[in-house]
Scaffold this motif. Structure first.
Motif, PDB file in Angstrom:
ATOM      1  N   LEU A   1     -30.735 -31.076 -30.373  1.00 34.01           N
ATOM      2  CA  LEU A   1     -30.459 -30.636 -31.732  1.00 34.01           C
ATOM      3  C   LEU A   1     -31.783 -30.460 -32.469  1.00 34.01           C
ATOM      4  N   TYR A   2     -31.688 -29.906 -33.672  1.00 31.55           N
ATOM      5  CA  TYR A   2     -32.883 -29.704 -34.471  1.00 31.55           C
ATOM      6  C   TYR A   2     -33.013 -30.767 -35.565  1.00 31.55           C
ATOM      7  N   GLU A   3     -34.237 -31.041 -35.927  1.00 33.67           N
ATOM      8  CA  GLU A   3     -34.531 -31.968 -37.012  1.00 33.67           C
ATOM      9  C   GLU A   3     -33.825 -31.509 -38.291  1.00 33.67           C
ATOM     10  N   GLY A   4     -33.217 -32.474 -38.998  1.00 36.44           N
ATOM     11  CA  GLY A   4     -32.545 -32.155 -40.249  1.00 36.44           C
ATOM     12  C   GLY A   4     -31.076 -31.846 -40.108  1.00 36.44           C
ATOM     13  N   GLU A   5     -30.561 -31.762 -38.855  1.00 33.04           N
ATOM     14  CA  GLU A   5     -29.121 -31.541 -38.670  1.00 33.04           C
ATOM     15  C   GLU A   5     -28.346 -32.668 -39.351  1.00 33.04           C
ATOM     16  N   GLU A   6     -27.139 -32.340 -39.837  1.00 35.26           N
ATOM     17  CA  GLU A   6     -26.360 -33.300 -40.619  1.00 35.26           C
ATOM     18  C   GLU A   6     -25.952 -34.515 -39.783  1.00 35.26           C
TER      19      GLU A   6
ATOM     20  N   PHE B   1     -26.984 -16.314 -32.560  1.00 35.94           N
ATOM     21  CA  PHE B   1     -27.249 -16.955 -33.849  1.00 35.94           C
ATOM     22  C   PHE B   1     -25.973 -17.534 -34.425  1.00 35.94           C
ATOM     23  N   MET B   2     -26.096 -18.710 -35.022  1.00 34.20           N
ATOM     24  CA  MET B   2     -24.951 -19.349 -35.649  1.00 34.20           C
ATOM     25  C   MET B   2     -25.325 -19.757 -37.067  1.00 34.20           C
ATOM     26  N   SER B   3     -24.621 -19.220 -38.033  1.00 36.47           N
ATOM     27  CA  SER B   3     -24.839 -19.603 -39.431  1.00 36.47           C
ATOM     28  C   SER B   3     -24.165 -20.937 -39.707  1.00 36.47           C
ATOM     29  N   VAL B   4     -24.837 -21.783 -40.459  1.00 36.86           N
ATOM     30  CA  VAL B   4     -24.308 -23.112 -40.747  1.00 36.86           C
ATOM     31  C   VAL B   4     -24.083 -23.237 -42.246  1.00 36.86           C
ATOM     32  N   TYR B   5     -22.898 -23.626 -42.638  1.00 33.96           N
ATOM     33  CA  TYR B   5     -22.554 -23.837 -44.039  1.00 33.96           C
ATOM     34  C   TYR B   5     -22.147 -25.297 -44.234  1.00 33.96           C
ATOM     35  N   LYS B   6     -22.363 -25.775 -45.437  1.00 35.21           N
ATOM     36  CA  LYS B   6     -21.964 -27.142 -45.776  1.00 35.21           C
ATOM     37  C   LYS B   6     -21.058 -27.075 -46.996  1.00 35.21           C
TER      38      LYS B   6
ATOM     39  N   GLN C   1     -11.939 -24.075 -49.002  1.00 35.89           N
ATOM     40  CA  GLN C   1     -12.177 -22.884 -48.187  1.00 35.89           C
ATOM     41  C   GLN C   1     -13.408 -23.077 -47.314  1.00 35.89           C
ATOM     42  N   LEU C   2     -13.228 -22.805 -46.003  1.00 35.07           N
ATOM     43  CA  LEU C   2     -14.319 -22.839 -45.048  1.00 35.07           C
ATOM     44  C   LEU C   2     -14.761 -21.392 -44.822  1.00 35.07           C
ATOM     45  N   PRO C   3     -15.977 -21.008 -45.268  1.00 34.25           N
ATOM     46  CA  PRO C   3     -16.390 -19.600 -45.246  1.00 34.25           C
ATOM     47  C   PRO C   3     -16.740 -19.087 -43.852  1.00 34.25           C
ATOM     48  N   CYS C   4     -16.358 -17.848 -43.578  1.00 36.10           N
ATOM     49  CA  CYS C   4     -16.721 -17.162 -42.332  1.00 36.10           C
ATOM     50  C   CYS C   4     -16.642 -15.656 -42.590  1.00 36.10           C
ATOM     51  N   LYS C   5     -17.769 -15.080 -43.028  1.00 39.90           N
ATOM     52  CA  LYS C   5     -17.810 -13.659 -43.362  1.00 39.90           C
ATOM     53  C   LYS C   5     -18.902 -12.966 -42.556  1.00 39.90           C
ATOM     54  N   THR C   6     -18.779 -11.666 -42.415  1.00 33.10           N
ATOM     55  CA  THR C   6     -19.782 -10.890 -41.694  1.00 33.10           C
ATOM     56  C   THR C   6     -19.893  -9.493 -42.296  1.00 33.10           C
ATOM     57  N   ILE C   7     -21.030  -8.852 -42.050  1.00 32.14           N
ATOM     58  CA  ILE C   7     -21.216  -7.465 -42.480  1.00 32.14           C
ATOM     59  C   ILE C   7     -21.184  -6.532 -41.276  1.00 32.14           C
ATOM     60  N   ILE C   8     -21.027  -7.103 -40.104  1.00 30.44           N
ATOM     61  CA  ILE C   8     -21.008  -6.316 -38.868  1.00 30.44           C
ATOM     62  C   ILE C   8     -19.683  -5.576 -38.742  1.00 30.44           C
TER      63      ILE C   8
ATOM     64  N   LYS D   1     -19.899 -18.937 -36.300  1.00 35.14           N
ATOM     65  CA  LYS D   1     -20.413 -19.663 -37.473  1.00 35.14           C
ATOM     66  C   LYS D   1     -19.882 -21.090 -37.470  1.00 35.14           C
ATOM     67  N   ARG D   2     -20.703 -21.992 -37.970  1.00 34.98           N
ATOM     68  CA  ARG D   2     -20.308 -23.399 -38.059  1.00 34.98           C
ATOM     69  C   ARG D   2     -20.273 -23.836 -39.515  1.00 34.98           C
ATOM     70  N   VAL D   3     -19.251 -24.598 -39.871  1.00 28.35           N
ATOM     71  CA  VAL D   3     -19.089 -25.102 -41.232  1.00 28.35           C
ATOM     72  C   VAL D   3     -18.948 -26.621 -41.174  1.00 28.35           C
ATOM     73  N   VAL D   4     -19.790 -27.302 -41.930  1.00 26.24           N
ATOM     74  CA  VAL D   4     -19.700 -28.764 -42.027  1.00 26.24           C
ATOM     75  C   VAL D   4     -18.903 -29.099 -43.284  1.00 26.24           C
ATOM     76  N   LEU D   5     -17.788 -29.777 -43.103  1.00 26.50           N
ATOM     77  CA  LEU D   5     -16.928 -30.155 -44.228  1.00 26.50           C
ATOM     78  C   LEU D   5     -17.047 -31.651 -44.484  1.00 26.50           C
ATOM     79  N   LEU D   6     -17.360 -31.996 -45.729  1.00 27.83           N
ATOM     80  CA  LEU D   6     -17.442 -33.399 -46.139  1.00 27.83           C
ATOM     81  C   LEU D   6     -16.458 -33.624 -47.285  1.00 27.83           C
ATOM     82  N   VAL D   7     -15.440 -34.431 -47.031  1.00 27.50           N
ATOM     83  CA  VAL D   7     -14.433 -34.754 -48.039  1.00 27.50           C
ATOM     84  C   VAL D   7     -14.630 -36.206 -48.456  1.00 27.50           C
TER      85      VAL D   7
END
Length: 411
Positions: free
Chosen positions: A22-27, A159-164, A175-182, A262-268
């Motif tokens: 994994l990369y430094e700073g991952e949740e 490539f994987m976009s990560v949202y929190k 809402q867990l976002p997953c949009k593209t312009i492709i 795309k990956r979304v991190v959900l914190l409730v």
């Protein structure tokens, strides 16, 4: 003694090993470890890094976490599932990854009689993120916008976009976002999955029976015409702290070629309720989807502080007072038609300071599989009785008491 012999024999079984990058700073990262401990006496599990002193990363006993010997590098950054020793899922959750977290992590199970089993080793490597100057160099080397666009389309699935997403417990949906312009072909499929690869939602939503995991049934939906809008965002209804996880949105063709990931991190946040002692009652809220199965079982427990205590049980269409702990006898109440309305809130009468703790409501189907779950933190403030010795001056001055309010003192 028999258990000790069996445990010593198990020590010689070859251990499993795995690697995680994994990369430094991952949740967070989940270090996997599974071992059934239900037939052991007084089991405990220890995660260690033997290149450190002290070597303990996390320790869990039947009573809960034991972090007295934990290495300070991991203070406040490790956790395990509340029912780890009961379920056999001994995986370790490590948050806010650092470069210094790289190393070999060992999961060891110990018995009350002293035997131990080295279950698995996980090699964790935390890498530095790709330098920004290198990205700029790649852009400068691209020959024109067309070439760059071609490379981007060709390599887009790498490539994987990560949202929190952060949300408070108790909201109706998130809402867990997953949009593209492709530009997407017409025959694409979109899938949402959780960390354990359970199916959360699929587009088109032509599920086969049992495909969507029951924890998410009736709780997910997408906007209309996601293919036209290129918006595959997912709405998750009635989120609770138990839904905190990372979710993956994958869009692929009928040939299984991935177009977007795309990956979304959900914190409730946990639902927190505060009340003062001697109040008439307090409500522990839990609302979910209506029209639950008639044979569903609803159970409220308090698992912090230990031991686990049964607070309220609803089964076979009615309350089951014989199943609850005597501390809560005649003090709990749930609403009528709770399975029909989806309102599983619990009313606790005459709350006491000793009722403070972590409560969990779980809905099971006829096969005792978990359908819904919610955690509520309850804090009952203790009322301290202070003896009132204040004298009402106005009352005394108008009374017949001959004692003066203040006596003159001669010097």
């Amino acid at each position: 003694m028999k258990m000790f012999v069996v445990f010593v024999i198990l020590v010689h079984v070859s251990q499993h090993a795995s690697a995680v990058e994994l990369y430094e700073g991952e949740e967070f990262v989940l270090l996997p470890c599974e071992f059934q401990t239900f037939d052991m006496d007084g089991p405990s599990v220890v995660w260690s890094r033997f290149d450190l002193n002290p070597s303990t990363v996390h320790k869990r006993q039947q009573e809960g976490d034991e972090l007295g010997d934990q290495n300070q590098l991991y203070s406040g950054r490790t956790s395990m599932m509340a029912d780890a020793l009961e379920s056999g899922d001994l995986s370790l959750n490590l948050t806010k990854l650092r470069l210094s977290d790289s190393g070999n992590y060992t999961c060891t199970v110990r018995g009350a009689l002293g035997g131990e089993l080295r279950v698995t080793d996980v090699q964790l490597q935390v890498k530095e993120r790709f330098p920004s100057w290198a990205t700029a160099l790649l852009v400068l080397l691209a020959v024109g916008l067309l070439v760059f666009g071609g490379l981007l389309v060709h390599f887009r699935h790498y490539f994987m976009s990560v949202y929190k997403v952060n949300v408070d417990s108790g909201v109706e949906s998130v809402q867990l976002p997953c949009k593209t312009i492709i530009h997407l072909p017409k025959d694409v499929t979109a899938e949402w999955k959780d960390r354990y690869k359970n199916k959360v939602h699929t587009y088109p939503d032509d599920y086969l029976p049992g495909e969507q995991h029951q924890v998410y049934r009736g709780r997910t939906e997408m906007k209309r015409n996601p293919l036209k809008t290129r918006d595959f965002s997912l709405t998750l209804k009635y989120p609770s702290a138990n839904d905190s996880d990372f979710y993956i949105c994958i869009v692929y063709t009928k040939e299984k070629s991935i177009l977007m990931k795309k990956r979304v991190v959900l914190l409730v946040k946990d639902c927190q309720v505060e009340v003062e002692e001697r109040e008439e009652s307090v409500l522990l809220p839990f609302k979910t989807t209506p029209n639950l199965p008639d044979d569903a079982m609803v159970g409220w427990i308090r698992y912090v502080p230990s031991p686990i205590v049964t607070v309220h049980v609803f089964q076979h269409g009615s309350d089951q007072p014989k199943e609850q702990d005597q501390v809560y006898r005649d003090r709990t109440e749930m609403k009528k038609d709770l399975l029909k309305t989806g309102d599983l809130s619990l009313t606790l009468k005459n709350p006491k300071h000793t009722d403070t703790g972590t409560y969990e409501c779980t809905i099971y189907n006829r096969n005792w599989e978990v359908m819904r779950m919610k955690t509520v933190q309850l804090k009952v403030k203790e009322r301290i009785q202070i003896k009132d010795e204040t004298i009402n001056i106005r009352t005394r001055s108008s009374s017949t008491d001959p004692t003066p309010l203040m006596e003159d003192q001669s010097v």
